[in-house]
Design an enzyme around this catalytic site. Structure first.
Site, PDB file in Angstrom:
ATOM      1  N   LYS A  99       5.887   7.697   0.286  1.00 50.34           N
ATOM      2  CA  LYS A  99       6.241   8.929   0.998  1.00 50.34           C
ATOM      3  C   LYS A  99       7.755   9.070   0.887  1.00 50.34           C
ATOM      4  O   LYS A  99       8.496   8.816   1.837  1.00 50.34           O
ATOM      5  CB  LYS A  99       5.872   8.812   2.482  1.00 50.34           C
ATOM      6  CG  LYS A  99       4.414   8.986   2.808  1.00 50.34           C
ATOM      7  CD  LYS A  99       4.247   9.019   4.329  1.00 50.34           C
ATOM      8  CE  LYS A  99       2.799   8.879   4.711  1.00 50.34           C
ATOM      9  NZ  LYS A  99       2.634   8.700   6.166  1.00 50.34           N
TER      10      LYS A  99
ATOM     11  N   LEU B 262       9.601  -3.015   3.998  1.00 49.20           N
ATOM     12  CA  LEU B 262       9.881  -3.659   2.712  1.00 49.20           C
ATOM     13  C   LEU B 262      11.322  -4.103   2.589  1.00 49.20           C
ATOM     14  O   LEU B 262      11.601  -5.158   2.026  1.00 49.20           O
ATOM     15  CB  LEU B 262       9.543  -2.719   1.564  1.00 49.20           C
ATOM     16  CG  LEU B 262       8.180  -2.937   0.951  1.00 49.20           C
ATOM     17  CD1 LEU B 262       8.010  -2.056  -0.256  1.00 49.20           C
ATOM     18  CD2 LEU B 262       7.990  -4.400   0.558  1.00 49.20           C
TER      19      LEU B 262
ATOM     20  N   ASP C 295      -5.290   2.071   6.930  1.00 48.33           N
ATOM     21  CA  ASP C 295      -6.115   2.243   8.124  1.00 48.33           C
ATOM     22  C   ASP C 295      -5.614   3.357   9.027  1.00 48.33           C
ATOM     23  O   ASP C 295      -4.462   3.787   8.957  1.00 48.33           O
ATOM     24  CB  ASP C 295      -6.114   0.955   8.940  1.00 48.33           C
ATOM     25  CG  ASP C 295      -4.756   0.704   9.596  1.00 48.33           C
ATOM     26  OD1 ASP C 295      -3.742   0.690   8.863  1.00 48.33           O
ATOM     27  OD2 ASP C 295      -4.695   0.554  10.828  1.00 48.33           O
TER      28      ASP C 295
ATOM     29  N   ARG D  97     -10.402   1.347   6.154  1.00 49.58           N
ATOM     30  CA  ARG D  97      -9.742   0.756   4.980  1.00 49.58           C
ATOM     31  C   ARG D  97     -10.686   0.676   3.784  1.00 49.58           C
ATOM     32  O   ARG D  97     -10.250   0.560   2.646  1.00 49.58           O
ATOM     33  CB  ARG D  97      -9.275  -0.673   5.295  1.00 49.58           C
ATOM     34  CG  ARG D  97      -8.215  -0.775   6.362  1.00 49.58           C
ATOM     35  CD  ARG D  97      -7.733  -2.221   6.435  1.00 49.58           C
ATOM     36  NE  ARG D  97      -6.985  -2.510   7.647  1.00 49.58           N
ATOM     37  CZ  ARG D  97      -5.680  -2.342   7.782  1.00 49.58           C
ATOM     38  NH1 ARG D  97      -4.976  -1.859   6.791  1.00 49.58           N
ATOM     39  NH2 ARG D  97      -5.071  -2.653   8.907  1.00 49.58           N
TER      40      ARG D  97
ATOM     41  N   ASP E  53       0.818  -1.201   0.000  1.00 47.10           N
ATOM     42  CA  ASP E  53       0.000   0.000   0.000  1.00 47.10           C
ATOM     43  C   ASP E  53       0.859   1.262   0.000  1.00 47.10           C
ATOM     44  O   ASP E  53       0.651   2.172  -0.780  1.00 47.10           O
ATOM     45  CB  ASP E  53      -0.981   0.017   1.189  1.00 47.10           C
ATOM     46  CG  ASP E  53      -0.299  -0.241   2.532  1.00 47.10           C
ATOM     47  OD1 ASP E  53       0.917  -0.564   2.565  1.00 47.10           O
ATOM     48  OD2 ASP E  53      -0.984  -0.113   3.562  1.00 47.10           O
TER      49      ASP E  53
ATOM     50  N   ASP F 135       7.018   4.044   3.610  1.00 48.71           N
ATOM     51  CA  ASP F 135       7.262   5.203   4.450  1.00 48.71           C
ATOM     52  C   ASP F 135       8.772   5.252   4.727  1.00 48.71           C
ATOM     53  O   ASP F 135       9.537   5.691   3.868  1.00 48.71           O
ATOM     54  CB  ASP F 135       6.405   5.027   5.706  1.00 48.71           C
ATOM     55  CG  ASP F 135       6.377   6.243   6.601  1.00 48.71           C
ATOM     56  OD1 ASP F 135       6.735   7.329   6.146  1.00 48.71           O
ATOM     57  OD2 ASP F 135       5.984   6.106   7.777  1.00 48.71           O
TER      58      ASP F 135
HETATM   59  P1  IMP Z   1       7.715   1.645   6.622  1.00 44.36           P
HETATM   60  O1  IMP Z   1       8.327   0.396   7.172  1.00 44.36           O
HETATM   61  O2  IMP Z   1       8.081   2.843   7.456  1.00 44.36           O
HETATM   62  O3  IMP Z   1       8.001   1.861   5.166  1.00 44.36           O
HETATM   63  O4  IMP Z   1       6.172   1.515   6.878  1.00 44.36           O
HETATM   64  C1  IMP Z   1       5.285   1.065   5.963  1.00 44.36           C
HETATM   65  C2  IMP Z   1       3.995   0.691   6.643  1.00 44.36           C
HETATM   66  O5  IMP Z   1       3.571   1.685   7.596  1.00 44.36           O
HETATM   67  C3  IMP Z   1       2.900   0.618   5.617  1.00 44.36           C
HETATM   68  O6  IMP Z   1       2.818  -0.670   5.058  1.00 44.36           O
HETATM   69  C4  IMP Z   1       1.677   1.025   6.390  1.00 44.36           C
HETATM   70  O7  IMP Z   1       1.100  -0.105   6.995  1.00 44.36           O
HETATM   71  C5  IMP Z   1       2.187   1.943   7.463  1.00 44.36           C
HETATM   72  N1  IMP Z   1       1.974   3.371   7.104  1.00 44.36           N
HETATM   73  C6  IMP Z   1       2.943   4.278   6.811  1.00 44.36           C
HETATM   74  N2  IMP Z   1       2.420   5.479   6.545  1.00 44.36           N
HETATM   75  C7  IMP Z   1       1.084   5.330   6.651  1.00 44.36           C
HETATM   76  C8  IMP Z   1      -0.025   6.251   6.494  1.00 44.36           C
HETATM   77  O8  IMP Z   1       0.106   7.442   6.173  1.00 44.36           O
HETATM   78  N3  IMP Z   1      -1.261   5.722   6.694  1.00 44.36           N
HETATM   79  C9  IMP Z   1      -1.470   4.422   7.035  1.00 44.36           C
HETATM   80  N4  IMP Z   1      -0.474   3.548   7.206  1.00 44.36           N
HETATM   81  C10 IMP Z   1       0.793   3.996   7.032  1.00 44.36           C
HETATM   82 MG    MG Z   2       1.328  -2.089   4.842  1.00 45.74          MG
END
Ligand code: IMP
Ligand code: MG
Length: 186
Positions: free
Chosen positions: A136, A113, A164, A170, A105, A108
Protein backbone atom coordinates in the site's frame (compact mmCIF):
# COMPACT_ATOMS: atom_id res chain seq x y z
CA UNK A 1 -21.08 -15.58 14.78
CA UNK A 2 -18.27 -15.21 12.30
CA UNK A 3 -19.76 -13.86 9.09
CA UNK A 4 -19.50 -15.46 5.69
CA UNK A 5 -17.04 -13.34 3.70
CA UNK A 6 -19.62 -12.85 0.97
CA UNK A 7 -21.57 -10.68 3.39
CA UNK A 8 -18.90 -7.98 3.32
CA UNK A 9 -16.80 -8.59 0.22
CA UNK A 10 -16.74 -5.31 -1.72
CA UNK A 11 -14.69 -6.71 -4.60
CA UNK A 12 -12.10 -9.32 -5.45
CA UNK A 13 -8.99 -7.19 -5.86
CA UNK A 14 -6.59 -9.93 -7.00
CA UNK A 15 -7.85 -13.28 -8.25
CA UNK A 16 -6.29 -16.64 -7.49
CA UNK A 17 -5.03 -16.89 -11.08
CA UNK A 18 -3.40 -13.45 -10.99
CA UNK A 19 -1.75 -14.23 -7.65
CA UNK A 20 -0.26 -17.44 -8.96
CA UNK A 21 0.92 -15.90 -12.21
CA UNK A 22 2.68 -13.07 -10.39
CA UNK A 23 4.18 -15.32 -7.70
CA UNK A 24 5.61 -17.58 -10.39
CA UNK A 25 7.32 -14.54 -11.91
CA UNK A 26 8.64 -13.46 -8.53
CA UNK A 27 10.02 -16.96 -7.90
CA UNK A 28 11.78 -16.89 -11.26
CA UNK A 29 13.27 -13.49 -10.52
CA UNK A 30 14.56 -14.64 -7.12
CA UNK A 31 15.94 -17.85 -8.67
CA UNK A 32 17.90 -15.76 -11.17
CA UNK A 33 19.14 -13.21 -8.64
CA UNK A 34 20.46 -15.81 -6.20
CA UNK A 35 21.96 -18.16 -8.77
CA UNK A 36 25.38 -19.21 -7.55
CA UNK A 37 24.70 -17.77 -4.10
CA UNK A 38 24.91 -20.11 -1.17
CA UNK A 39 22.87 -20.17 2.04
CA UNK A 40 19.57 -18.69 0.92
CA UNK A 41 17.07 -18.34 3.76
CA UNK A 42 13.47 -17.20 3.40
CA UNK A 43 12.13 -15.68 6.60
CA UNK A 44 8.36 -15.58 6.75
CA UNK A 45 6.70 -13.06 8.99
CA UNK A 46 3.83 -14.82 10.71
CA UNK A 47 1.03 -15.13 10.24
CA UNK A 48 0.04 -13.18 7.16
CA UNK A 49 2.98 -14.26 5.05
CA UNK A 50 2.36 -18.00 5.33
CA UNK A 51 0.32 -18.61 2.22
CA UNK A 52 2.60 -16.42 0.14
CA UNK A 53 5.70 -18.22 1.45
CA UNK A 54 4.42 -21.70 0.67
CA UNK A 55 3.46 -20.72 -2.88
CA UNK A 56 6.59 -18.65 -3.48
CA UNK A 57 9.05 -21.30 -2.28
CA UNK A 58 7.66 -23.78 -4.80
CA UNK A 59 8.61 -21.35 -7.56
CA UNK A 60 12.22 -20.88 -6.37
CA UNK A 61 14.47 -23.38 -8.08
CA UNK A 62 17.46 -22.66 -5.89
CA UNK A 63 18.00 -24.75 -2.71
CA UNK A 64 16.90 -22.74 0.30
CA UNK A 65 15.86 -22.98 3.93
CA UNK A 66 12.84 -21.38 5.57
CA UNK A 67 12.33 -19.79 8.95
CA UNK A 68 9.52 -18.07 10.78
CA UNK A 69 9.30 -14.99 12.88
CA UNK A 70 6.37 -13.35 14.63
CA UNK A 71 6.25 -9.70 15.58
CA UNK A 72 3.57 -7.45 16.90
CA UNK A 73 3.14 -3.80 16.27
CA UNK A 74 0.85 -2.03 18.60
CA UNK A 75 -0.63 1.39 18.46
CA UNK A 76 -3.88 3.25 18.33
CA UNK A 77 -6.46 0.98 16.74
CA UNK A 78 -6.47 -2.71 15.89
CA UNK A 79 -6.01 -2.02 12.22
CA UNK A 80 -3.39 0.65 12.65
CA UNK A 81 0.26 0.20 13.34
CA UNK A 82 2.64 2.39 15.26
CA UNK A 83 6.38 2.57 15.62
CA UNK A 84 6.46 -0.03 18.41
CA UNK A 85 7.40 -3.53 17.25
CA UNK A 86 8.11 -6.50 19.48
CA UNK A 87 9.45 -9.95 18.55
CA UNK A 88 6.99 -12.59 19.75
CA UNK A 89 8.72 -15.51 18.07
CA UNK A 90 12.34 -15.27 17.11
CA UNK A 91 14.32 -17.21 14.51
CA UNK A 92 15.86 -20.56 15.46
CA UNK A 93 18.68 -20.04 13.00
CA UNK A 94 21.78 -17.90 13.12
CA UNK A 95 21.51 -15.71 10.03
CA UNK A 96 25.12 -14.52 10.04
CA UNK A 97 26.60 -14.76 6.52
CA UNK A 98 23.31 -15.95 5.04
CA UNK A 99 21.36 -14.44 2.19
CA UNK A 100 18.09 -13.57 3.90
CA UNK A 101 14.85 -12.67 2.16
CA UNK A 102 12.06 -11.45 4.38
CA UNK A 103 8.70 -12.64 3.09
CA UNK A 104 5.78 -10.37 4.01
CA UNK A 105 2.12 -10.27 3.12
CA UNK A 106 1.69 -6.51 2.99
CA UNK A 107 3.52 -3.29 3.72
CA UNK A 108 1.36 -0.49 4.98
CA UNK A 109 3.01 2.28 7.02
CA UNK A 110 6.30 0.39 6.82
CA UNK A 111 6.96 0.53 10.58
CA UNK A 112 6.83 -3.24 11.11
CA UNK A 113 9.34 -4.08 8.41
CA UNK A 114 11.58 -1.13 9.14
CA UNK A 115 12.11 -2.31 12.69
CA UNK A 116 12.44 -5.99 11.71
CA UNK A 117 15.11 -4.98 9.19
CA UNK A 118 16.91 -2.97 11.82
CA UNK A 119 16.88 -5.86 14.30
CA UNK A 120 17.99 -8.48 11.77
CA UNK A 121 20.75 -6.40 10.23
CA UNK A 122 22.48 -6.32 13.62
CA UNK A 123 22.95 -10.09 13.23
CA UNK A 124 25.17 -9.55 10.21
CA UNK A 125 23.55 -11.53 7.40
CA UNK A 126 25.43 -11.56 4.11
CA UNK A 127 22.44 -9.87 2.52
CA UNK A 128 18.99 -8.89 3.72
CA UNK A 129 16.17 -8.06 1.36
CA UNK A 130 12.42 -7.74 1.39
CA UNK A 131 9.86 -9.57 -0.70
CA UNK A 132 6.28 -8.45 -0.20
CA UNK A 133 3.18 -9.65 -1.94
CA UNK A 134 1.27 -6.41 -1.50
CA UNK A 135 2.32 -2.82 -1.06
CA UNK A 136 0.00 0.00 0.00
CA UNK A 137 2.61 2.43 -1.25
CA UNK A 138 0.63 5.62 -0.61
CA UNK A 139 0.40 4.78 3.11
CA UNK A 140 4.15 4.62 3.68
CA UNK A 141 5.38 6.61 6.68
CA UNK A 142 8.93 5.28 6.90
CA UNK A 143 11.22 4.22 4.09
CA UNK A 144 11.57 0.47 3.56
CA UNK A 145 13.85 -0.88 0.83
CA UNK A 146 11.75 -3.43 -1.07
CA UNK A 147 13.47 -5.69 -3.60
CA UNK A 148 10.46 -7.70 -4.77
CA UNK A 149 6.86 -6.45 -4.88
CA UNK A 150 3.92 -8.51 -6.07
CA UNK A 151 1.26 -5.83 -6.42
CA UNK A 152 0.98 -2.18 -5.47
CA UNK A 153 -2.56 -1.76 -4.15
CA UNK A 154 -4.77 1.20 -3.21
CA UNK A 155 -5.40 2.26 0.36
CA UNK A 156 -8.19 -0.17 1.15
CA UNK A 157 -8.43 -2.82 3.86
CA UNK A 158 -7.86 -6.19 2.21
CA UNK A 159 -8.23 -9.79 3.34
CA UNK A 160 -7.67 -13.34 2.16
CA UNK A 161 -4.57 -15.17 0.89
CA UNK A 162 -2.99 -15.03 4.35
CA UNK A 163 -4.37 -11.65 5.36
CA UNK A 164 -6.90 -11.58 8.15
CA UNK A 165 -9.70 -9.50 9.49
CA UNK A 166 -9.78 -10.08 13.24
CA UNK A 167 -7.89 -13.37 12.74
CA UNK A 168 -10.26 -14.93 10.22
CA UNK A 169 -10.48 -15.35 6.44
CA UNK A 170 -6.78 -16.05 5.87
CA UNK A 171 -7.70 -19.24 3.98
CA UNK A 172 -9.38 -17.54 1.04
CA UNK A 173 -7.41 -18.07 -2.17
CA UNK A 174 -7.88 -14.49 -3.44
CA UNK A 175 -7.31 -10.98 -2.07
CA UNK A 176 -10.56 -9.16 -1.43
CA UNK A 177 -11.56 -5.70 -0.27
CA UNK A 178 -13.69 -5.34 2.86
CA UNK A 179 -16.84 -3.25 2.85
CA UNK A 180 -16.49 -1.89 6.37
CA UNK A 181 -20.16 -0.88 6.44
CA UNK A 182 -21.18 -4.51 6.11
CA UNK A 183 -18.47 -6.15 8.21
CA UNK A 184 -19.62 -6.91 11.76
CA UNK A 185 -16.87 -7.91 14.21
CA UNK A 186 -17.80 -11.25 15.84
P1 IMP B 1 2.85 -1.65 8.72
O1 IMP B 1 3.76 -1.77 9.90
O2 IMP B 1 1.95 -0.46 8.84
O3 IMP B 1 3.58 -1.68 7.40
O4 IMP B 1 1.85 -2.85 8.83
C1 IMP B 1 2.00 -4.04 8.19
C2 IMP B 1 1.10 -5.07 8.82
O5 IMP B 1 -0.23 -4.58 9.06
C3 IMP B 1 0.94 -6.22 7.87
O6 IMP B 1 1.95 -7.18 8.06
C4 IMP B 1 -0.44 -6.73 8.18
O7 IMP B 1 -0.38 -7.68 9.22
C5 IMP B 1 -1.19 -5.53 8.66
N1 IMP B 1 -2.05 -4.95 7.59
C6 IMP B 1 -1.87 -3.75 6.98
N2 IMP B 1 -2.83 -3.52 6.07
C7 IMP B 1 -3.62 -4.61 6.09
C8 IMP B 1 -4.82 -4.97 5.36
O8 IMP B 1 -5.33 -4.26 4.48
N3 IMP B 1 -5.36 -6.18 5.67
C9 IMP B 1 -4.84 -7.01 6.61
N4 IMP B 1 -3.74 -6.71 7.32
C10 IMP B 1 -3.15 -5.52 7.08
MG1 MG C 1 2.01 -9.21 8.45
Amino acid sequence: MVQDYRDFLAEVLISEEDLHRRIKEMGEEISKDYLGEDQLLLVCILRGGVMFLTDLMREIRHPHAIEFMAVSSYGVGKRETSGQTRINLDLNTDIRDKNVILVEDIIDSGHTLASVLEMLSLRKPKSLSVCTLLDKAERREVYVPVKYTGFVIPNKFVFGYGLDIDDYYRNLPFVGVVDLNRYKPG
